[in-house]
Design an enzyme around this catalytic site. Sequence first.
Site, mmCIF file in Angstrom:
data_model
loop_
_atom_site.group_PDB
_atom_site.id
_atom_site.type_symbol
_atom_site.label_atom_id
_atom_site.label_comp_id
_atom_site.label_asym_id
_atom_site.label_seq_id
_atom_site.Cartn_x
_atom_site.Cartn_y
_atom_site.Cartn_z
ATOM 1 N N LYS A 56 0.816 -1.221 0.000
ATOM 2 C CA LYS A 56 0.000 0.000 0.000
ATOM 3 C C LYS A 56 0.853 1.276 0.000
ATOM 4 O O LYS A 56 0.479 2.271 -0.614
ATOM 5 C CB LYS A 56 -0.962 0.001 1.192
ATOM 6 C CG LYS A 56 -2.092 -1.019 1.024
ATOM 7 C CD LYS A 56 -3.054 -1.012 2.191
ATOM 8 C CE LYS A 56 -4.050 -2.147 2.036
ATOM 9 N NZ LYS A 56 -4.976 -2.270 3.153
ATOM 10 N N ASN B 180 -4.979 1.951 -1.500
ATOM 11 C CA ASN B 180 -5.489 0.594 -1.754
ATOM 12 C C ASN B 180 -6.326 0.520 -3.030
ATOM 13 O O ASN B 180 -6.825 -0.544 -3.368
ATOM 14 C CB ASN B 180 -6.292 0.056 -0.546
ATOM 15 C CG ASN B 180 -7.693 0.637 -0.488
ATOM 16 O OD1 ASN B 180 -7.958 1.708 -1.019
ATOM 17 N ND2 ASN B 180 -8.595 -0.069 0.174
ATOM 18 N N ASP C 280 -9.946 2.126 2.955
ATOM 19 C CA ASP C 280 -9.997 1.327 4.196
ATOM 20 C C ASP C 280 -10.721 2.070 5.318
ATOM 21 O O ASP C 280 -11.530 1.493 6.041
ATOM 22 C CB ASP C 280 -8.580 0.977 4.671
ATOM 23 C CG ASP C 280 -7.974 -0.173 3.885
ATOM 24 O OD1 ASP C 280 -8.735 -0.926 3.238
ATOM 25 O OD2 ASP C 280 -6.734 -0.324 3.917
ATOM 26 N N GLY D 88 -2.073 -1.631 16.700
ATOM 27 C CA GLY D 88 -1.334 -1.813 15.458
ATOM 28 C C GLY D 88 -0.809 -0.502 14.921
ATOM 29 O O GLY D 88 -1.347 0.564 15.231
ATOM 30 N N GLY E 249 0.667 -0.652 11.463
ATOM 31 C CA GLY E 249 1.008 -0.967 10.071
ATOM 32 C C GLY E 249 0.079 -0.273 9.097
ATOM 33 O O GLY E 249 -0.607 0.707 9.440
ATOM 34 N N ASN F 85 1.005 -0.012 19.821
ATOM 35 C CA ASN F 85 1.682 -0.951 18.924
ATOM 36 C C ASN F 85 2.876 -1.576 19.620
ATOM 37 O O ASN F 85 3.478 -0.972 20.518
ATOM 38 C CB ASN F 85 2.141 -0.222 17.648
ATOM 39 C CG ASN F 85 2.541 -1.195 16.558
ATOM 40 O OD1 ASN F 85 1.868 -2.215 16.353
ATOM 41 N ND2 ASN F 85 3.626 -0.915 15.853
ATOM 42 N N VAL G 229 6.663 0.652 19.576
ATOM 43 C CA VAL G 229 5.981 1.884 20.014
ATOM 44 C C VAL G 229 6.318 3.067 19.105
ATOM 45 O O VAL G 229 5.477 3.936 18.861
ATOM 46 C CB VAL G 229 6.342 2.204 21.487
ATOM 47 C CG1 VAL G 229 5.586 3.425 21.981
ATOM 48 C CG2 VAL G 229 6.035 1.015 22.375
ATOM 49 N N SER G 230 7.544 3.081 18.559
ATOM 50 C CA SER G 230 7.941 4.227 17.725
ATOM 51 C C SER G 230 7.010 4.379 16.518
ATOM 52 O O SER G 230 6.733 5.494 16.070
ATOM 53 C CB SER G 230 9.387 4.068 17.261
ATOM 54 O OG SER G 230 9.537 2.858 16.556
ATOM 55 N N MET H 38 -9.886 -6.610 12.521
ATOM 56 C CA MET H 38 -9.889 -6.428 11.062
ATOM 57 C C MET H 38 -9.694 -7.753 10.330
ATOM 58 O O MET H 38 -10.084 -7.883 9.171
ATOM 59 C CB MET H 38 -8.804 -5.435 10.654
ATOM 60 C CG MET H 38 -9.151 -4.009 10.967
ATOM 61 S SD MET H 38 -7.997 -2.931 10.096
ATOM 62 C CE MET H 38 -8.386 -1.387 10.873
ATOM 63 N N GLY I 263 -13.637 -8.453 10.603
ATOM 64 C CA GLY I 263 -13.465 -7.386 9.612
ATOM 65 C C GLY I 263 -14.128 -7.630 8.272
ATOM 66 O O GLY I 263 -13.816 -6.938 7.304
HETATM 67 P P1 NDP Z 1 1.234 -4.799 8.511
HETATM 68 O O1 NDP Z 1 2.102 -5.974 8.230
HETATM 69 O O2 NDP Z 1 1.494 -3.506 7.841
HETATM 70 O O3 NDP Z 1 1.237 -4.511 10.097
HETATM 71 C C1 NDP Z 1 1.077 -5.553 11.018
HETATM 72 C C2 NDP Z 1 0.846 -4.974 12.398
HETATM 73 O O4 NDP Z 1 0.568 -6.047 13.305
HETATM 74 C C3 NDP Z 1 2.041 -4.227 12.974
HETATM 75 O O5 NDP Z 1 1.556 -3.145 13.714
HETATM 76 C C4 NDP Z 1 2.690 -5.285 13.888
HETATM 77 O O6 NDP Z 1 3.419 -4.714 14.961
HETATM 78 C C5 NDP Z 1 1.461 -5.962 14.433
HETATM 79 N N1 NDP Z 1 1.689 -7.328 14.927
HETATM 80 C C6 NDP Z 1 1.988 -8.431 14.194
HETATM 81 N N2 NDP Z 1 2.073 -9.515 15.008
HETATM 82 C C7 NDP Z 1 1.827 -9.073 16.258
HETATM 83 C C8 NDP Z 1 1.767 -9.716 17.544
HETATM 84 N N3 NDP Z 1 1.980 -11.029 17.665
HETATM 85 N N4 NDP Z 1 1.475 -8.970 18.630
HETATM 86 C C9 NDP Z 1 1.238 -7.635 18.515
HETATM 87 N N5 NDP Z 1 1.296 -6.971 17.329
HETATM 88 C C10 NDP Z 1 1.578 -7.681 16.229
HETATM 89 O O7 NDP Z 1 -0.260 -5.317 8.201
HETATM 90 P P2 NDP Z 1 -1.535 -4.402 7.906
HETATM 91 O O8 NDP Z 1 -1.540 -3.280 8.874
HETATM 92 O O9 NDP Z 1 -1.640 -4.087 6.458
HETATM 93 O O10 NDP Z 1 -2.738 -5.422 8.219
HETATM 94 C C11 NDP Z 1 -3.041 -5.816 9.545
HETATM 95 C C12 NDP Z 1 -4.200 -6.780 9.511
HETATM 96 O O11 NDP Z 1 -5.403 -6.137 9.098
HETATM 97 C C13 NDP Z 1 -3.967 -7.927 8.536
HETATM 98 O O12 NDP Z 1 -4.256 -9.133 9.209
HETATM 99 C C14 NDP Z 1 -4.964 -7.683 7.417
HETATM 100 O O13 NDP Z 1 -5.444 -8.900 6.883
HETATM 101 C C15 NDP Z 1 -6.069 -6.914 8.120
HETATM 102 N N6 NDP Z 1 -6.783 -6.004 7.211
HETATM 103 C C16 NDP Z 1 -8.130 -6.180 7.025
HETATM 104 C C17 NDP Z 1 -8.842 -5.336 6.210
HETATM 105 C C18 NDP Z 1 -10.318 -5.539 6.034
HETATM 106 O O14 NDP Z 1 -10.887 -4.969 5.106
HETATM 107 N N7 NDP Z 1 -10.965 -6.300 6.893
HETATM 108 C C19 NDP Z 1 -8.203 -4.220 5.484
HETATM 109 C C20 NDP Z 1 -6.790 -4.099 5.778
HETATM 110 C C21 NDP Z 1 -6.123 -4.981 6.597
HETATM 111 P P3 NDP Z 1 4.935 -4.175 14.755
HETATM 112 O O15 NDP Z 1 4.788 -2.845 14.081
HETATM 113 O O16 NDP Z 1 5.479 -4.093 16.115
HETATM 114 O O17 NDP Z 1 5.612 -5.201 13.881
#
Ligand code: NDP
Length: 261
Positions: A66, A87, A100, A123, A125, A147, A150-151, A207, A229
């Site tokens: 994205k 997206n 989104d 989160g 991401g 998150n 944290v940064s 989500m 989601g």
């Molecule tokens: P990213 O890979 O960009 O980000 C993943 C996030 O999850 C990060 O903040 C990461 O933390 C955190 N994370 C991963 N594992 C853990 C854990 N075990 N404990 C705590 N935090 C964790 O993914 P996206 O943000 O793009 O997507 C996130 C989710 O949302 C996906 O599962 C996706 O399928 C879903 N989604 C659903 C949508 C819908 O329409 N329903 C639309 C968009 C997304 P850190 O930064 O510390 O690594």
Amino acid sequence: MSDRYAIIGNPVAHSKSPWIHAAFARATAQDLDYARIEAPLDAFAATVERFRAAGGKGLNVTLPFKQEAFALCSTVSERARVAQAVNTLVLESGFGDNTDGIGLVRDLSQNLNCAFRSVLLLGGGGAAQGVVGALLDAGAARVVIANRTVSKAQALAARFPGASASGYEELSGEFDLVINATSAGLAGELPPLPAGILRSGVLAYDMVYGRETPFLAAARRAGARTCDGLGMLVEQAAESFFIWRGVRPQTRPLLEKLRGA
Ligand code: NDP
């Protein structure tokens, strides 16, 4: 020949978007074909260009592209600019949008009848990035972003008056909506929330869709209302469809069908 669209991501095999857009096209009598494209991790731009050169009209973009899609656009909507993530691509014009946030807010307000003031967003991401602005625009008085790294939460919160950042251990206070925008559920993991955050009176929204994640299971045990989601997925798809075709499909019949299935 039908107008060609696709979802591009890596991985993308699991995506329900082709099924959703085919249903929208049938319901609105639009002649289009919607496929899945798995782009190599190091060849997103080249894969987009190949699809465009072959006559492709538009793309939905998913994990992990994205931000790359945002960088590729010649113009973007205000909500994509704020999210710094795209997206939805309109290939003829090079326009990018992010649906989104509006997809999540429509699911919360129209499908789930959920009013929210105080939101905890887990989160940092791409998914979290896309929804902060929309939650604040829709009336959230505060959005706390927690998150693991944290940064990342701090960098995201700094872009929005009304948002603040936190690590999981420091979390406190009462929220009426807790959104899990992490991918933890895909690995069967639960973000380390302090006790008391999930409770009766809270809507816990994950989500991730199509499964009961540890987050949703914990919320249910704590007496919270829960939702996955799927509605967000359908609502963001409907907004993309509208951007491409100028026709707004009804979402509720499709959502009911998907939930039934
Ligand atoms: P990213 O890979 O960009 O980000 C993943 C996030 O999850 C990060 O903040 C990461 O933390 C955190 N994370 C991963 N594992 C853990 C854990 N075990 N404990 C705590 N935090 C964790 O993914 P996206 O943000 O793009 O997507 C996130 C989710 O949302 C996906 O599962 C996706 O399928 C879903 N989604 C659903 C949508 C819908 O329409 N329903 C639309 C968009 C997304 P850190 O930064 O510390 O690594």
